[in-house]
Design an enzyme around this catalytic site. Sequence first.
Site, mmCIF file in Angstrom:
data_model
loop_
_atom_site.group_PDB
_atom_site.id
_atom_site.type_symbol
_atom_site.label_atom_id
_atom_site.label_comp_id
_atom_site.label_asym_id
_atom_site.label_seq_id
_atom_site.Cartn_x
_atom_site.Cartn_y
_atom_site.Cartn_z
ATOM 1 C CG ASP A 182 46.029 24.404 48.625
ATOM 2 O OD1 ASP A 182 45.018 24.649 47.922
ATOM 3 O OD2 ASP A 182 47.020 25.157 48.669
ATOM 4 C CD1 TRP A 185 44.649 15.733 41.016
ATOM 5 C CD2 TRP A 185 42.448 15.976 40.655
ATOM 6 N NE1 TRP A 185 44.124 14.485 40.742
ATOM 7 C CE2 TRP A 185 42.775 14.604 40.519
ATOM 8 C CE3 TRP A 185 41.123 16.372 40.470
ATOM 9 C CZ2 TRP A 185 41.820 13.639 40.213
ATOM 10 C CZ3 TRP A 185 40.168 15.409 40.159
ATOM 11 C CH2 TRP A 185 40.530 14.053 40.032
ATOM 12 C CG HIS A 242 36.072 21.851 45.069
ATOM 13 N ND1 HIS A 242 37.271 22.113 45.691
ATOM 14 C CD2 HIS A 242 35.717 23.018 44.443
ATOM 15 C CE1 HIS A 242 37.633 23.367 45.451
ATOM 16 N NE2 HIS A 242 36.709 23.930 44.694
ATOM 17 C CD GLU A 299 40.797 34.670 54.682
ATOM 18 O OE1 GLU A 299 40.752 33.446 54.952
ATOM 19 O OE2 GLU A 299 40.817 35.550 55.559
ATOM 20 C CD1 TRP A 320 33.030 33.317 53.972
ATOM 21 C CD2 TRP A 320 31.358 32.535 52.702
ATOM 22 N NE1 TRP A 320 32.277 32.459 54.744
ATOM 23 C CE2 TRP A 320 31.241 31.970 53.993
ATOM 24 C CE3 TRP A 320 30.415 32.187 51.727
ATOM 25 C CZ2 TRP A 320 30.220 31.081 54.345
ATOM 26 C CZ3 TRP A 320 29.412 31.298 52.076
ATOM 27 C CH2 TRP A 320 29.315 30.761 53.366
ATOM 28 N NE ARG A 353 38.701 29.458 46.564
ATOM 29 C CZ ARG A 353 39.402 28.343 46.474
ATOM 30 N NH1 ARG A 353 38.856 27.277 45.928
ATOM 31 N NH2 ARG A 353 40.631 28.271 46.913
ATOM 32 C CG LEU A 411 38.971 10.914 64.254
ATOM 33 C CD1 LEU A 411 40.376 11.402 64.581
ATOM 34 C CD2 LEU A 411 38.904 10.522 62.770
ATOM 35 C CG LEU A 453 50.498 28.155 59.303
ATOM 36 C CD1 LEU A 453 50.633 28.695 60.706
ATOM 37 C CD2 LEU A 453 50.065 26.688 59.348
HETATM 38 C C1 FPP Z 1 41.579 23.815 48.323
HETATM 39 O O1 FPP Z 1 41.693 23.587 46.959
HETATM 40 C C2 FPP Z 1 40.374 23.263 48.842
HETATM 41 C C3 FPP Z 1 39.296 23.979 49.272
HETATM 42 C C4 FPP Z 1 39.179 25.439 49.213
HETATM 43 C C5 FPP Z 1 38.150 23.323 49.837
HETATM 44 C C6 FPP Z 1 38.429 22.028 50.519
HETATM 45 C C7 FPP Z 1 37.290 21.186 50.199
HETATM 46 C C8 FPP Z 1 37.329 19.870 49.956
HETATM 47 C C9 FPP Z 1 38.533 19.019 50.128
HETATM 48 C C10 FPP Z 1 36.117 19.217 49.491
HETATM 49 C C11 FPP Z 1 35.011 19.342 50.463
HETATM 50 C C12 FPP Z 1 35.271 18.514 51.630
HETATM 51 C C13 FPP Z 1 34.332 17.821 52.240
HETATM 52 C C14 FPP Z 1 34.784 16.910 53.297
HETATM 53 C C15 FPP Z 1 32.899 17.906 51.894
HETATM 54 P P1 FPP Z 1 41.725 24.823 46.005
HETATM 55 O O2 FPP Z 1 40.396 24.963 45.391
HETATM 56 O O3 FPP Z 1 42.229 26.026 46.739
HETATM 57 O O4 FPP Z 1 42.786 24.332 44.983
HETATM 58 P P2 FPP Z 1 43.825 25.224 44.164
HETATM 59 O O5 FPP Z 1 44.740 25.849 45.185
HETATM 60 O O6 FPP Z 1 44.511 24.222 43.308
HETATM 61 O O7 FPP Z 1 43.034 26.229 43.398
#
Ligand code: FPP
Length: 239
Positions: free
Chosen positions: A13, A18, A30, A60, A62, A64, A124, A188
Amino acid sequence: MSNRLQHLAIIMDGNGRWAQLKNKPRTFGHVKGARVAKKMITHASDLGIKYLTLYAFSTENWLRPQDEVGFLMRLLERYLIKETENLIQKNIRFTIIGDLNRLPTGVQKQVQNSIEKTSKCTGLQVCFAISYGSRQEITRAIQKIADLVHAGKISANEITEDLVKKNLMTGDIPDPDLILRTSGESRLSNFLMWQAAYSELVFSKVLWPDFTTQDFDDCCKDFYSRNRRFGKIDAELSF
Ligand code: FPP
């Protein structure tokens, strides 16, 4: 009682925050997040961890904006196209949990391709939770079990915890020993809720794109300092 870190699950997260802190679009976060995921997969493999489950996209998510959803889907596809050979080299098996049917066709095909190509790898096992939600997973398990009862294959009193577990998307893999969430949030968010019954939880303040192998090791150290009793009491205290 076992304090071995066999299965680590991560809620990655903080990508959006960031990027926003750097006055960049969320998608920038991302992209960096995907690089960090790659690094952590290698690190987990080097440490001999057996299962690593990464929450990459929730049911959830989806909701966005469409362009962010589209970007994440393309990022996932590109990641798998680029990384599958590396995974094989490192003997890492790729699997997923989630509703594969909701993904764009190209992504579905690439996911299947990576699953098949890495299926013989014995190191792994990295599992991406994509279009995954625990409530949906539990609902589907209930539907499958209800079908068995309806077809007369089992009776209701033969429904055991083990049968429920087997009908979850995680199937036979052991429950996570540790669930780690980055970015300072302490929840969670519909991730592995059945499986988390006795997981240790670690919440790191670090935003996922800044997460390092040192942070990873610190979280593992925190895990190893815990006394896991699984609802029982320590043998030396049992008088
Ligand atoms: C949470 O950050 C992250 C996600 C919803 C997606 C996770 C995806 C990645 C780490 C990149 C894709 C991964 C691979 C391996 C291809 P957020 O967008 O909810 O951040 P925020 O809470 O700061 O808004």
